[in-house]
Structures are given as structure tokens and as C-alpha cells.
Design a protein around this motif. Structure first.
Motif, PDB file in Angstrom:
ATOM      1  N   SER A  19       9.896  12.830 -19.709  1.00  0.00           N
ATOM      2  CA  SER A  19      11.023  13.434 -18.821  1.00  0.00           C
ATOM      3  C   SER A  19      11.376  12.560 -17.504  1.00  0.00           C
ATOM      4  O   SER A  19      12.609  12.374 -17.470  1.00  0.00           O
ATOM      5  CB  SER A  19      10.565  14.661 -18.062  1.00  0.00           C
ATOM      6  OG  SER A  19       9.989  15.496 -19.229  1.00  0.00           O
ATOM      7  N   ILE A  20      10.542  11.935 -17.084  1.00  0.00           N
ATOM      8  CA  ILE A  20      10.745  11.128 -15.883  1.00  0.00           C
ATOM      9  C   ILE A  20      11.589   9.713 -16.470  1.00  0.00           C
ATOM     10  O   ILE A  20      12.368   9.670 -15.923  1.00  0.00           O
ATOM     11  CB  ILE A  20       9.422  10.434 -15.366  1.00  0.00           C
ATOM     12  CG1 ILE A  20       8.708  11.914 -14.632  1.00  0.00           C
ATOM     13  CG2 ILE A  20       9.595   9.468 -14.055  1.00  0.00           C
ATOM     14  CD1 ILE A  20       7.196  11.352 -14.039  1.00  0.00           C
ATOM     15  N   VAL A  21      11.062   9.207 -17.603  1.00  0.00           N
ATOM     16  CA  VAL A  21      12.056   8.355 -18.229  1.00  0.00           C
ATOM     17  C   VAL A  21      13.315   8.567 -18.681  1.00  0.00           C
ATOM     18  O   VAL A  21      14.181   7.885 -18.124  1.00  0.00           O
ATOM     19  CB  VAL A  21      11.019   7.413 -19.388  1.00  0.00           C
ATOM     20  CG1 VAL A  21      12.025   6.708 -20.017  1.00  0.00           C
ATOM     21  CG2 VAL A  21      10.004   6.996 -18.899  1.00  0.00           C
ATOM     22  N   LEU A  22      13.615   9.846 -18.980  1.00  0.00           N
ATOM     23  CA  LEU A  22      14.904  10.146 -19.441  1.00  0.00           C
ATOM     24  C   LEU A  22      15.866  10.262 -18.205  1.00  0.00           C
ATOM     25  O   LEU A  22      16.853   9.882 -18.252  1.00  0.00           O
ATOM     26  CB  LEU A  22      14.926  11.348 -20.168  1.00  0.00           C
ATOM     27  CG  LEU A  22      14.225  11.258 -21.756  1.00  0.00           C
ATOM     28  CD1 LEU A  22      14.026  12.592 -22.268  1.00  0.00           C
ATOM     29  CD2 LEU A  22      14.994  10.302 -22.607  1.00  0.00           C
ATOM     30  N   ILE A  23      15.041  10.771 -17.109  1.00  0.00           N
ATOM     31  CA  ILE A  23      15.813  11.227 -15.886  1.00  0.00           C
ATOM     32  C   ILE A  23      16.370   9.792 -15.405  1.00  0.00           C
ATOM     33  O   ILE A  23      17.374   9.631 -14.716  1.00  0.00           O
ATOM     34  CB  ILE A  23      15.197  12.059 -14.933  1.00  0.00           C
ATOM     35  CG1 ILE A  23      15.192  13.503 -15.541  1.00  0.00           C
ATOM     36  CG2 ILE A  23      15.732  11.983 -13.527  1.00  0.00           C
ATOM     37  CD1 ILE A  23      16.560  14.153 -15.626  1.00  0.00           C
ATOM     38  N   ALA A  24      15.276   8.939 -15.282  1.00  0.00           N
ATOM     39  CA  ALA A  24      15.663   7.457 -14.479  1.00  0.00           C
ATOM     40  C   ALA A  24      16.593   6.844 -15.494  1.00  0.00           C
ATOM     41  O   ALA A  24      17.388   5.917 -14.851  1.00  0.00           O
ATOM     42  CB  ALA A  24      14.371   6.596 -14.570  1.00  0.00           C
ATOM     43  N   ALA A  25      16.535   6.852 -17.192  1.00  0.00           N
ATOM     44  CA  ALA A  25      17.408   6.208 -17.691  1.00  0.00           C
ATOM     45  C   ALA A  25      18.755   6.607 -17.480  1.00  0.00           C
ATOM     46  O   ALA A  25      19.646   5.919 -17.489  1.00  0.00           O
ATOM     47  CB  ALA A  25      16.829   6.229 -19.028  1.00  0.00           C
ATOM     48  N   ALA A  26      18.996   8.010 -17.214  1.00  0.00           N
ATOM     49  CA  ALA A  26      20.158   8.653 -17.248  1.00  0.00           C
ATOM     50  C   ALA A  26      20.840   8.239 -15.915  1.00  0.00           C
ATOM     51  O   ALA A  26      21.969   7.973 -15.796  1.00  0.00           O
ATOM     52  CB  ALA A  26      20.088  10.385 -17.146  1.00  0.00           C
ATOM     53  N   THR A  27      20.009   8.001 -14.805  1.00  0.00           N
ATOM     54  CA  THR A  27      20.507   7.685 -13.418  1.00  0.00           C
ATOM     55  C   THR A  27      20.856   6.247 -13.546  1.00  0.00           C
ATOM     56  O   THR A  27      21.778   5.607 -12.868  1.00  0.00           O
ATOM     57  CB  THR A  27      19.240   7.768 -12.569  1.00  0.00           C
ATOM     58  OG1 THR A  27      18.877   9.180 -12.617  1.00  0.00           O
ATOM     59  CG2 THR A  27      19.727   7.340 -11.199  1.00  0.00           C
ATOM     60  N   ALA A  28      20.326   5.302 -14.208  1.00  0.00           N
ATOM     61  CA  ALA A  28      20.630   3.905 -14.371  1.00  0.00           C
ATOM     62  C   ALA A  28      21.838   3.603 -15.087  1.00  0.00           C
ATOM     63  O   ALA A  28      22.807   2.891 -14.694  1.00  0.00           O
ATOM     64  CB  ALA A  28      19.292   3.379 -15.256  1.00  0.00           C
TER      65      ALA A  28
END
Length: 486
Positions: A19-28
Motif C-alpha cells: 500500500s505504501i509503495v503504491l501510494i508513493a509510486a502514484a505520487t511520483a
């Protein structure tokens, strides 16, 4: 249990990190889109894609819900003025946030539901496959031991646990004693402290028990317990079918045995009738040609008595085989009781002319529907049995009376009575008393069996008992009215 707890922790940790990785990737990716001058709607779509991926690859609905809220907050924090703040200056963004959150929640919910449905379908397919394999393997078994082995192997492969199956009939374990040592747990199984135990119930009785370790039994989910019950039902059905097949085979073998025995008895009886008639005729002629003080007279009389006994035995065997095969057709018609008794006494007088038999019959004419020849044979057999077991000086009586819709015939003697050990079995074919007197005449246990068969063929009952003042009493009843299907 520790292994399962560790696996659950790993799954939750994986879901949180994903979940953290997906949010971070979407933000990037959103940052790159803003730098490239793409509109904000594209960034919203990227966050919604992250929510969809989270719902697809994480465990449970909670992570998709959390990512939906976090994605809206991240979009507000990084891509709406004022930047790096959760404040909102433009009221239009509130609508965007609401729509974005709602769509993300719905997408997450639908994805989680579809994923759950896919998992349930896969689980049902796995259960169906397990039951299909078990059923096929059980269809090839040839004993209850093989059924137990196949069932245990299937349970061990499906649930990855040790299992033990016990049939009550094969193991010799007392069901009552074993069940008393068990305690009820949650209604699904029983326990003896170390094992969870599931009873295996057949169509008519409990067939056995399945044991698995208590730790493994407590970890079974609802669907797993249903699958286990289904597998045990398959095993119970296989055992019921196997035992039914064994019973049919045993019945067929017994029927064949009885048929062969009947054919043998009929063949022997028919072959004996002709020479016996010749022996009786010759001995009777020698007896009549000699004086009573001549040794040949006594010798001829003895030959005639033995031949007569054999002739009576042959007739009994033939009648018994006809009755058992259902080839003896009753010729019922109203008969006067006194004529039937007189006919029976006439037969007995030829065999034992020195014996006196008392008779008690109603003064009024009593007509009873019967096959006269067969009922005479019943009375002759009962009187002959009484003569064999009663001393010459003691009384033998035959009585008849009407009792409601039945005519009751009684043959009573003052002999030694019937041994309690013999009483339940005296009407069985070829059963002879174990307590015969030393001077009692021989017999092979056919007379009373024939009486029982003839009386029951008439729709009556027959029973034997000991008289309270000494001796035996045989009582049989005949219906006074002819049944419609007789």
C-alpha cells in the motif's frame, strides 16, 4: 498455530508495504505528470489506479479503504494549492476530493468482492475436485480397511494433518465406552484432550470415528469443516454400500445353500419311499405269518416300526421342502373339528395302539377353515412328540375351543416338560433337545418345524410352554374366517 500466526503477520506486513509503495509510486508519477504539464485529472486517475491495484493484491477490504482515503489526502497535499498542506483554497476541489474518494471506495469494494468471489470459486473447485477424487478411489475399494486407508490419505493430503479412522465393527472398540470418554466442543466435533474426533454416521447407525490432532482441528475454518463432513459422508456411504453388498452376497449364498439342501432332501426322500414301502409290506407279511411267541414275529415288528419311522421322516422332509419352496398350495375349506381330531387319533393308534389320549372338544359343531390333511399332520406330529416324551402311564390330552375369531388347539402331556434352554429353539428346523432321556425315541427335529410352517401358512400362531403342574403344552390357533387373499 504459531506457523499460521506467523503467516498472517507476513501477509499483513506485505499488504501494508505494498500500500505504501503504491501510494508513493502514484505520487511520483503524479509529480512527473505535473512537471510535464499534464492536467490534474490524469493525476487523479493514477491515484485511482493505485487504489485498484491495492485492492487486487492486498489481503482484505481494509487496505483498499485505507489507500482510498490516503490517496485523496496525498493528492490534496502534493498537487493542490496551497501545496504541502491539507488546506483547500478552491472550493471546487472539495467536489473533486469527494468524487475521487467515492470512486476509489467503490472501485476498492468491487475489486475486493470480485477477488473474494474468485477465491470462493477456486475453493469450491478444490473441494469438488477433492470429493471427486475421493469418490473415485472409494468406488474401487473392496473392504472397510481399504475405505479407511483411502479416506485417511485424502484427508491428510487436503488438510495437511495426521488422521486416524476407526470402524467400530472392525476394531472391536465399544462405542458406548468410547463416546462416554469424549467431550463436546463446539458442536462440530468431540475431543478427548489430545484429538478432535468426528463421528461417522451411516444410514442406520454410527459406523466409526475420525481422529485428527486437536491443534489441527481447532484451526479448521467453516468451509474446511464442511469439506471434512462431506468426505466423511462419502466414506460412510461407501461402508454402507459395501456392507449392503456383503449382506446381499451372504443372502444369495444362503439361498443357494437352502436350494441345494432342499433339492438333496427331496431326491433322497423320493429314492427312499419305494424301498421303504417294500420293507414295510414284507415285514408286515412275515409278522402276520408268524406266531407272537415266534422270535421272527418280534423281529418283523421291529423292522416294521423302524421302516414306519423312516417313512414318517421321509414324508416330513418332503412336506417341509414343499412348504419352504412355496409349492405346497393350501386347499382350505370348512372342516369339523371332531373329524380332524378323530383322523389324527386314528393315525396315532396305528403307531401307538397302547396309548390312551383324552379329548376335550365343544359340544356344538365347530367348523374351521383349514387344509384338513395338513392340520391332521400337525396334530399327529404334536401327539407323536408328546408320546415320545411321556411315560406310558401318564396322561396326554388334546383340546379344542373357540376364542373370539380363532380356534385354539392344545396338546398337553405329563412328561418332563421342555428345558428352558430348548424352549426358544424347538420350532427350528433340525433342532433336537439337548436333554433327551436315555429311553426317548430318536428324532431329527423336523416335526415341530413342519407344524410351525403349516400353522403360519394358515395365518395362525403356534407356541410351546411348560405346564405349572408338570408337563408340556403346545397351543396353536387357526383363524375362523378365511382371508380374502387366502
Amino acid at each position: 498455530m504459531r506457523k499460521d500466526r506467523k503467516q498472517r503477520m507476513i501477509r499483513h506486513l506485505y499488504s501494508a508495504l505494498l500500500s505504501i509503495v503504491l501510494i508513493a509510486a502514484a505520487t511520483a508519477v503524479g509529480t512527473l505528470f505535473r512537471a510535464a504539464g499534464f492536467p490534474e485529472t490524469n493525476i487523479v486517475i493514477i491515484y485511482m489506479l493505485a487504489v485498484l491495484l491495492c485492492a487486487r493484491f492486498t489481503t482484505g477490504f481494509v487496505y483498499g479503504l485505507a489507500v482510498s482515503v490516503i490517496a485523496t489526502a496525498a493528492f490534496n497535499f502534493f498537487f493542490t494549492a496551497p501545496y504541502h498542506s491539507l488546506q483547500v483554497y478552491d472550493p471546487d476541489y472539495l467536489v473533486t476530493f469527494a468524487v475521487m474518494t467515492t470512486v476509489s471506495l467503490l472501485t476498492s469494494a468491487l475489486t475486493s468482492r470480485v477477488k473474494k468471489s474468485v477465491l470462493e470459486i477456486a475453493l469450491r473447485e478444490k473441494e469438488t475436485q477433492a470429493l471427486y477424487v475421493l469418490t473415485n478411489r472409494l468406488s474401487e475399494t473392496e473392504s472397510t480397511e481399504e475405505i479407511a486407508r483411502v479416506t485417511v490419505e485424502s484427508i491428510r493430503d487436503v488438510f495437511q494433518t495426521r488422521a486416524e479412522l476407526i470402524w467400530f465393527d472392525d476394531s472391536g472398540i465399544s462405542e458406548t465406552a468410547l463416546m462416554q470418554r469424549l467431550e463436546d466442543t463446539d458442536g462440530d466435533c468431540l475431543t478427548d484432550g489430545e484429538n478432535c474426533i468426528w463421528p461417522i454416521n451411516g444410514r442406520e447407525s454410527r459406523l466409526g470415528l475420525l481422529r485428527i490432532p486437536a491443534e489441527a482441528g481447532q484451526q479448521l475454518g467453516k468451509n474446511q469443516k464442511k469439506l471434512l463432513w462431506s468426505m466423511l459422508e462419502c466414506a460412510a456411504l461407501a461402508v454402507d454400500q459395501f456392507r449392503a453388498a456383503q449382506e446381499r452376497l451372504r443372502y444369495r449364498e444362503e439361498s443357494e445353500h437352502e436350494r441345494y439342501r432342499g433339492n438333496l432332501l427331496r431326491a433322497i426322500s423320493h429314492d427312499l419311499r419305494t424301498p421303504l414301502s417294500g420293507i414295510m409290506g414284507t415285514s408286515e407279511m412275515i409278522r402276520d405269518m408268524s406266531q407272537e411267541d415266534d422270535p421272527r414275529h418280534a423281529l418283523a415288528q421291529g423292522i416294521w416300526d423302524d421302516a414306519d419311522w423312516l417313512r414318517s421322516l421321509v414324508e416330513n422332509i418332503l412336506n417341509l421342502t414343499r412348504l419352504e419352496d412355496g409349492r405346497l398350495v393350501l386347499q382350505k375349506q370348512p372342516e369339523a373339528v371332531e373329524e380332524i381330531i378323530a383322523n389324527a387319533l386314528e393315525h396315532i393308534a396305528k403307531r401307538a395302539p397302547e396309548r390312551e389320549i383324552g379329548v376335550d372338544i365343544p359340544e356344538d359343531l365347530l367348523l374351521v377353515p383349514m387344509d384338513a390333511r395338513l392340520i391332521v399332520q400337525v396334530l399327529v406330529n404334536l401327539l407323536d412328540n408328546a408320546i415320545k416324551h411321556t411315560a406310558p402311564e401318564r396322561e396326554i390330552r388334546i383340546a379344542v375351543q373357540r376364542d373370539g375369531t380363532d380356534a385354539v388347539f392344545c396338546v398337553a402331556d405329563r412328561g418332563d416338560g421342555i428345558s428352558p434352554e430348548d424352549l426358544p429353539y424347538i420350532f427350528r428346523t433340525f433342532y433336537t433337545s439337548r436333554h433327551n432321556r436315555a429311553d426317548a425315541k430318536r428324532g431329527i427335529g423336523l416335526g415341530l418345524a413342519i407344524c410351525d410352517a403349516i400353522v403360519k401358512a394358515h395365518g395362525g400362531t403356534i407356541r410351546a410352554e411348560n405346564r405349572t403342574d408338570g408337563g408340556a403344552l403346545f397351543r396353536f390357533t387357526l383363524p375362523m374366517e378365511v382371508a380374502e387373499n387366502a
